[in-house]
Design a protein around this motif. Structure first.
Motif, PDB file in Angstrom:
ATOM      1  N   GLY A  80      15.720  83.580   0.856  1.00 17.89           N
ATOM      2  CA  GLY A  80      16.846  84.366   1.351  1.00 17.89           C
ATOM      3  C   GLY A  80      18.003  83.555   1.895  1.00 17.89           C
ATOM      4  N   VAL A  81      17.969  82.238   1.767  1.00 18.64           N
ATOM      5  CA  VAL A  81      19.086  81.413   2.240  1.00 18.64           C
ATOM      6  C   VAL A  81      20.263  81.601   1.284  1.00 18.64           C
ATOM      7  CG1 VAL A  81      19.875  79.068   2.745  1.00 18.64           C
ATOM      8  CG2 VAL A  81      17.522  79.739   3.295  1.00 18.64           C
ATOM      9  N   ARG A  82      21.427  81.871   1.845  1.00 20.98           N
ATOM     10  CA  ARG A  82      22.634  82.135   1.068  1.00 20.98           C
ATOM     11  C   ARG A  82      23.753  81.201   1.516  1.00 20.98           C
ATOM     12  NH1 ARG A  82      19.515  83.932  -1.953  1.00 20.98           N
ATOM     13  NH2 ARG A  82      18.860  86.064  -2.076  1.00 20.98           N
ATOM     14  N   PRO A  83      24.826  81.103   0.737  1.00 18.55           N
ATOM     15  CA  PRO A  83      25.969  80.276   1.156  1.00 18.55           C
ATOM     16  C   PRO A  83      26.443  80.672   2.555  1.00 18.55           C
ATOM     17  CG  PRO A  83      26.252  80.928  -1.120  1.00 18.55           C
ATOM     18  CD  PRO A  83      25.049  81.691  -0.588  1.00 18.55           C
ATOM     19  N   GLY A  84      26.675  79.675   3.377  1.00 16.03           N
ATOM     20  CA  GLY A  84      27.116  79.903   4.750  1.00 16.03           C
ATOM     21  C   GLY A  84      25.987  79.987   5.759  1.00 16.03           C
ATOM     22  N   ASP A  85      24.759  80.226   5.297  1.00 15.67           N
ATOM     23  CA  ASP A  85      23.614  80.244   6.215  1.00 15.67           C
ATOM     24  C   ASP A  85      23.361  78.833   6.731  1.00 15.67           C
ATOM     25  OD1 ASP A  85      23.278  82.927   5.703  1.00 15.67           O
ATOM     26  OD2 ASP A  85      21.447  82.685   4.504  1.00 15.67           O
ATOM     27  N   ARG A  86      22.820  78.744   7.932  1.00 15.87           N
ATOM     28  CA  ARG A  86      22.497  77.438   8.516  1.00 15.87           C
ATOM     29  C   ARG A  86      21.076  77.031   8.141  1.00 15.87           C
ATOM     30  NH1 ARG A  86      25.343  80.370  12.320  1.00 15.87           N
ATOM     31  NH2 ARG A  86      27.290  79.388  12.990  1.00 15.87           N
ATOM     32  N   VAL A  87      20.931  75.758   7.789  1.00 17.47           N
ATOM     33  CA  VAL A  87      19.624  75.204   7.457  1.00 17.47           C
ATOM     34  C   VAL A  87      19.431  73.946   8.298  1.00 17.47           C
ATOM     35  CG1 VAL A  87      18.208  74.142   5.652  1.00 17.47           C
ATOM     36  CG2 VAL A  87      19.669  76.101   5.103  1.00 17.47           C
ATOM     37  N   ALA A  88      18.285  73.837   8.936  1.00 19.56           N
ATOM     38  CA  ALA A  88      17.976  72.654   9.740  1.00 19.56           C
ATOM     39  C   ALA A  88      16.564  72.187   9.407  1.00 19.56           C
ATOM     40  CB  ALA A  88      18.074  72.973  11.229  1.00 19.56           C
ATOM     41  N   MET A  89      16.356  70.900   9.615  1.00 21.05           N
ATOM     42  CA  MET A  89      15.033  70.324   9.366  1.00 21.05           C
ATOM     43  C   MET A  89      14.809  69.227  10.391  1.00 21.05           C
ATOM     44  SD  MET A  89      13.765  68.563   5.877  1.00 21.05           S
ATOM     45  CE  MET A  89      12.253  67.660   5.770  1.00 21.05           C
ATOM     46  N   LEU A  90      13.690  69.287  11.055  1.00 26.43           N
ATOM     47  CA  LEU A  90      13.343  68.258  12.023  1.00 26.43           C
ATOM     48  C   LEU A  90      12.326  67.336  11.364  1.00 26.43           C
ATOM     49  CD1 LEU A  90      13.606  67.123  14.865  1.00 26.43           C
ATOM     50  CD2 LEU A  90      11.798  68.691  15.587  1.00 26.43           C
ATOM     51  N   ASP A  91      12.756  66.128  11.071  1.00 26.13           N
ATOM     52  CA  ASP A  91      11.899  65.180  10.369  1.00 26.13           C
ATOM     53  C   ASP A  91      12.505  63.793  10.540  1.00 26.13           C
ATOM     54  OD1 ASP A  91       9.891  64.139   8.790  1.00 26.13           O
ATOM     55  OD2 ASP A  91      10.612  64.999   6.927  1.00 26.13           O
ATOM     56  N   ALA A  92      11.690  62.796  10.376  1.00 22.67           N
ATOM     57  CA  ALA A  92      12.202  61.428  10.362  1.00 22.67           C
ATOM     58  C   ALA A  92      12.967  61.218   9.059  1.00 22.67           C
ATOM     59  CB  ALA A  92      11.038  60.446  10.451  1.00 22.67           C
ATOM     60  N   PRO A  93      13.920  60.295   9.048  1.00 24.05           N
ATOM     61  CA  PRO A  93      14.617  60.011   7.794  1.00 24.05           C
ATOM     62  C   PRO A  93      13.604  59.637   6.708  1.00 24.05           C
ATOM     63  CG  PRO A  93      15.732  58.944   9.613  1.00 24.05           C
ATOM     64  CD  PRO A  93      14.440  59.503  10.163  1.00 24.05           C
ATOM     65  N   SER A  94      13.698  60.341   5.596  1.00 27.31           N
ATOM     66  CA  SER A  94      12.746  60.145   4.510  1.00 27.31           C
ATOM     67  C   SER A  94      13.343  60.714   3.233  1.00 27.31           C
ATOM     68  CB  SER A  94      11.433  60.867   4.826  1.00 27.31           C
ATOM     69  OG  SER A  94      11.645  62.263   4.833  1.00 27.31           O
ATOM     70  N   PRO A  95      12.753  60.403   2.086  1.00 27.83           N
ATOM     71  CA  PRO A  95      13.217  61.046   0.858  1.00 27.83           C
ATOM     72  C   PRO A  95      13.171  62.577   0.954  1.00 27.83           C
ATOM     73  CG  PRO A  95      11.912  59.146   0.288  1.00 27.83           C
ATOM     74  CD  PRO A  95      11.790  59.329   1.788  1.00 27.83           C
ATOM     75  N   ARG A  96      12.129  63.115   1.577  1.00 29.76           N
ATOM     76  CA  ARG A  96      12.006  64.572   1.732  1.00 29.76           C
ATOM     77  C   ARG A  96      13.206  65.137   2.492  1.00 29.76           C
ATOM     78  NH1 ARG A  96       7.152  64.722   4.053  1.00 29.76           N
ATOM     79  NH2 ARG A  96       8.043  64.284   6.070  1.00 29.76           N
ATOM     80  N   PHE A  97      13.615  64.459   3.550  1.00 29.24           N
ATOM     81  CA  PHE A  97      14.774  64.885   4.334  1.00 29.24           C
ATOM     82  C   PHE A  97      16.019  64.937   3.448  1.00 29.24           C
ATOM     83  CE2 PHE A  97      18.426  64.094   7.033  1.00 29.24           C
ATOM     84  CZ  PHE A  97      18.199  64.886   8.142  1.00 29.24           C
ATOM     85  N   MET A  98      16.231  63.900   2.643  1.00 32.30           N
ATOM     86  CA  MET A  98      17.407  63.833   1.781  1.00 32.30           C
ATOM     87  C   MET A  98      17.369  64.892   0.679  1.00 32.30           C
ATOM     88  SD  MET A  98      19.296  61.680   3.223  1.00 32.30           S
ATOM     89  CE  MET A  98      20.571  61.698   1.967  1.00 32.30           C
ATOM     90  N   VAL A  99      16.184  65.222   0.188  1.00 31.87           N
ATOM     91  CA  VAL A  99      16.042  66.271  -0.823  1.00 31.87           C
ATOM     92  C   VAL A  99      16.468  67.617  -0.246  1.00 31.87           C
ATOM     93  CG1 VAL A  99      14.348  67.608  -2.157  1.00 31.87           C
ATOM     94  CG2 VAL A  99      14.304  65.100  -2.227  1.00 31.87           C
ATOM     95  N   VAL A 100      15.980  67.955   0.937  1.00 29.40           N
ATOM     96  CA  VAL A 100      16.320  69.243   1.558  1.00 29.40           C
ATOM     97  C   VAL A 100      17.812  69.278   1.904  1.00 29.40           C
ATOM     98  CG1 VAL A 100      15.863  70.819   3.469  1.00 29.40           C
ATOM     99  CG2 VAL A 100      13.977  69.596   2.385  1.00 29.40           C
ATOM    100  N   PHE A 101      18.354  68.182   2.384  1.00 27.32           N
ATOM    101  CA  PHE A 101      19.787  68.104   2.688  1.00 27.32           C
ATOM    102  C   PHE A 101      20.622  68.392   1.441  1.00 27.32           C
ATOM    103  CE2 PHE A 101      23.530  65.212   2.638  1.00 27.32           C
ATOM    104  CZ  PHE A 101      24.318  65.909   3.540  1.00 27.32           C
ATOM    105  N   ALA A 102      20.300  67.731   0.330  1.00 24.96           N
ATOM    106  CA  ALA A 102      21.053  67.919  -0.909  1.00 24.96           C
ATOM    107  C   ALA A 102      20.866  69.332  -1.460  1.00 24.96           C
ATOM    108  CB  ALA A 102      20.644  66.880  -1.942  1.00 24.96           C
ATOM    109  N   ALA A 103      19.664  69.877  -1.339  1.00 29.98           N
ATOM    110  CA  ALA A 103      19.397  71.236  -1.822  1.00 29.98           C
ATOM    111  C   ALA A 103      20.204  72.263  -1.024  1.00 29.98           C
ATOM    112  CB  ALA A 103      17.908  71.542  -1.732  1.00 29.98           C
ATOM    113  N   ALA A 104      20.230  72.114   0.280  1.00 29.44           N
ATOM    114  CA  ALA A 104      21.007  73.033   1.114  1.00 29.44           C
ATOM    115  C   ALA A 104      22.487  72.949   0.752  1.00 29.44           C
ATOM    116  CB  ALA A 104      20.793  72.708   2.591  1.00 29.44           C
ATOM    117  N   SER A 105      22.975  71.746   0.563  1.00 33.69           N
ATOM    118  CA  SER A 105      24.367  71.553   0.139  1.00 33.69           C
ATOM    119  C   SER A 105      24.629  72.245  -1.186  1.00 33.69           C
ATOM    120  CB  SER A 105      24.655  70.054   0.019  1.00 33.69           C
ATOM    121  OG  SER A 105      25.839  69.822  -0.706  1.00 33.69           O
ATOM    122  N   GLY A 106      23.681  72.137  -2.089  1.00 36.68           N
ATOM    123  CA  GLY A 106      23.853  72.687  -3.426  1.00 36.68           C
ATOM    124  C   GLY A 106      23.994  74.194  -3.461  1.00 36.68           C
TER     125      GLY A 106
END
Length: 91
Positions: free
Chosen positions: A59-85
């Motif tokens: 149900g995440v849509r454009p303009g919704d806020r997405v946050a993730m609490l994690d150490a810097p990792s490939p997984r963190f960067m994947v979720v960041f890029a996906a949310a941006s997308g």
């Protein structure tokens, strides 16, 4: 040293760069974690697309806020890029 202009990475979101580099350099390493986990640009783009689909299914849509609490990792960067997308706001 890589000339990044070779990738023709013209985009406005981080996911645009991920996709562009995945097309230009699919087998090159994109992300390397301290623990040794590694993703190629192809794998990175594939995971970004999968996570973006999952976020939209939740149900995440454009303009919704997405946050993730994690150490810097490939997984963190994947979720960041996906949310941006999908146009979500990364917190």
């Amino acid at each position: 040293m890589t000339n990044f202009s070779d990738a023709n990475a013209v985009g406005h979101r981080i996911c645009d760069f991920v996709r562009s580099f995945a097309k230009a350099f699919p087998d090159r390493e994109a992300l390397i974690a301290d623990g040794g986990d590694r993703l190629t640009y192809f794998e990175y783009a594939k995971q970004v697309d999968a996570v973006a689909k999952s976020l939209m299914a939740m149900g995440v849509r454009p303009g919704d806020r997405v946050a993730m609490l994690d150490a810097p990792s490939p997984r963190f960067m994947v979720v960041f890029a996906a949310a941006s997308g999908i146009g979500a706001v990364w917190m």
